[in-house]
Design an enzyme around this catalytic site. Sequence first.
Site, PDB file in Angstrom:
ATOM      1  CG  ASP A  39      -1.847   1.209   1.265  1.00 24.29           C
ATOM      2  OD1 ASP A  39      -2.298   1.631   0.182  1.00 24.29           O
ATOM      3  OD2 ASP A  39      -2.111   1.753   2.354  1.00 24.29           O
ATOM      4  CB  SER A  40       0.218   4.759  -0.765  1.00 24.27           C
ATOM      5  OG  SER A  40      -0.881   4.923   0.106  1.00 24.27           O
ATOM      6  CE1 TYR A  84       2.927   5.400  -3.105  1.00 20.99           C
ATOM      7  CE2 TYR A  84       1.882   3.661  -4.366  1.00 20.99           C
ATOM      8  CZ  TYR A  84       2.950   4.117  -3.629  1.00 20.99           C
ATOM      9  OH  TYR A  84       4.032   3.305  -3.431  1.00 20.99           O
ATOM     10  N   GLY A  85      -2.653   8.947  -4.037  1.00 16.51           N
ATOM     11  CA  GLY A  85      -3.910   9.362  -4.657  1.00 16.51           C
ATOM     12  C   GLY A  85      -3.887  10.675  -5.425  1.00 16.51           C
ATOM     13  CB  CYS A 111      -3.244   0.696  -2.631  1.00 21.60           C
ATOM     14  SG  CYS A 111      -3.241   2.400  -3.193  1.00 21.60           S
ATOM     15  CG  ASN A 112      -9.668   1.276  -2.840  1.00 23.84           C
ATOM     16  OD1 ASN A 112     -10.695   0.736  -3.191  1.00 23.84           O
ATOM     17  ND2 ASN A 112      -9.238   1.202  -1.602  1.00 23.84           N
ATOM     18  CB  CYS A 145      -9.046   5.344   0.426  1.00 25.27           C
ATOM     19  SG  CYS A 145      -7.380   5.587   1.087  1.00 25.27           S
ATOM     20  CB  THR A 146      -6.772   0.297   2.177  1.00 24.97           C
ATOM     21  OG1 THR A 146      -5.605   0.977   1.692  1.00 24.97           O
ATOM     22  CG2 THR A 146      -7.301  -0.638   1.112  1.00 24.97           C
ATOM     23  CG  HIS A 147      -4.596   5.229   4.392  1.00 26.83           C
ATOM     24  ND1 HIS A 147      -4.146   4.740   3.192  1.00 26.83           N
ATOM     25  CD2 HIS A 147      -3.488   5.510   5.133  1.00 26.83           C
ATOM     26  CE1 HIS A 147      -2.814   4.732   3.198  1.00 26.83           C
ATOM     27  NE2 HIS A 147      -2.392   5.200   4.369  1.00 26.83           N
TER      28      HIS A 147
HETATM   29  N1  DGL Z   1      -4.625   3.482   0.701  1.00 25.49           N
HETATM   30  C1  DGL Z   1      -4.709   3.920  -0.615  1.00 25.49           C
HETATM   31  C2  DGL Z   1      -5.994   3.611  -1.340  1.00 25.49           C
HETATM   32  O1  DGL Z   1      -6.654   2.656  -0.982  1.00 25.49           O
HETATM   33  C3  DGL Z   1      -4.105   5.179  -1.057  1.00 25.49           C
HETATM   34  C4  DGL Z   1      -4.097   6.392  -0.243  1.00 25.49           C
HETATM   35  C5  DGL Z   1      -3.165   7.346  -0.927  1.00 25.49           C
HETATM   36  O2  DGL Z   1      -1.962   7.098  -0.880  1.00 25.49           O
HETATM   37  O3  DGL Z   1      -3.652   8.305  -1.520  1.00 25.49           O
HETATM   38  O4  DGL Z   1      -6.364   4.277  -2.266  1.00 25.49           O
END
Ligand code: DGL
Length: 264
Positions: A12-13, A44-45, A75-76, A185-187
Amino acid sequence: MHSKNKPIGILDSGLGGLSILKEIVEILPNESIIYFADSKNCPYGEKSLTEIKKITTKVIEFLIKKDCKLILIACNSITSVFIDELRGLYEVPFVGVEPATLVAAKETRKGKIGVLATKTTAQSNLFKQTKNKVSPRIDVEIEIGKGLVELVEEGRIKNKEARGVVLSNLKNFKRKGVDQVVLGCTHYPFLKDVMKEIAPEMNFIDPSLAVARQVGIILTKENLLSTYKKPFWKLYFSKKAKGMELLLKTTGLKEIKVRERVIF
Ligand code: DGL
């Protein structure tokens, strides 16, 4: 080592993917896991597609060198723009995570659903294709998450500031009368308690368990389910995020071995 007992690689990011790792440990207790948190490049988004692909490739190469038998893109954002290409590039099976938009569409009573996701995910073709499958009678409100990933990386998941940031991200959904919110988003599952407190009228859809089950399905199909009685869980990272200890505690993953920082 027999292929079955090789580890699953998760990336994941940052720390968001721990929300899925936790479910994998729960339902697939014999599996060894190597998790890579790229907190240095997080989020990353908001990055360009070229950048996302470049950094993700380095992490994938790292996991492949560690002999992973399956790679979970937890990570989506990466899944939405890169997973098809990755499947063509490597032999190892990939599992990804996407916003559970169709689940929300099935569950809604008011005919109004909200998708909370990063810019990359919300603008991707994969997401648009899924959204097109939703009945035209259902309103799909899309909100690009702002400041949420940062809160999680820093471990500020329950304080006053977290409440303020969450409220501003849910304001539009509240105004529109949304009853189902997709955590795209997984966060975001790490902020679910605060979200529920702020918007008790909404149901928050966390796909973590469904993704963990999908990992089990693919391992079974590929005849790769581990029989190992003493699995290991290792966490590698590109930068030690402030929230690491707290999130590991929150997920109950105290036995995970935190390894050294990796610089590509
Ligand atoms: N956890 C990530 C996701 O599911 C990315 C969050 C990010 O880095 O923007 O999209």
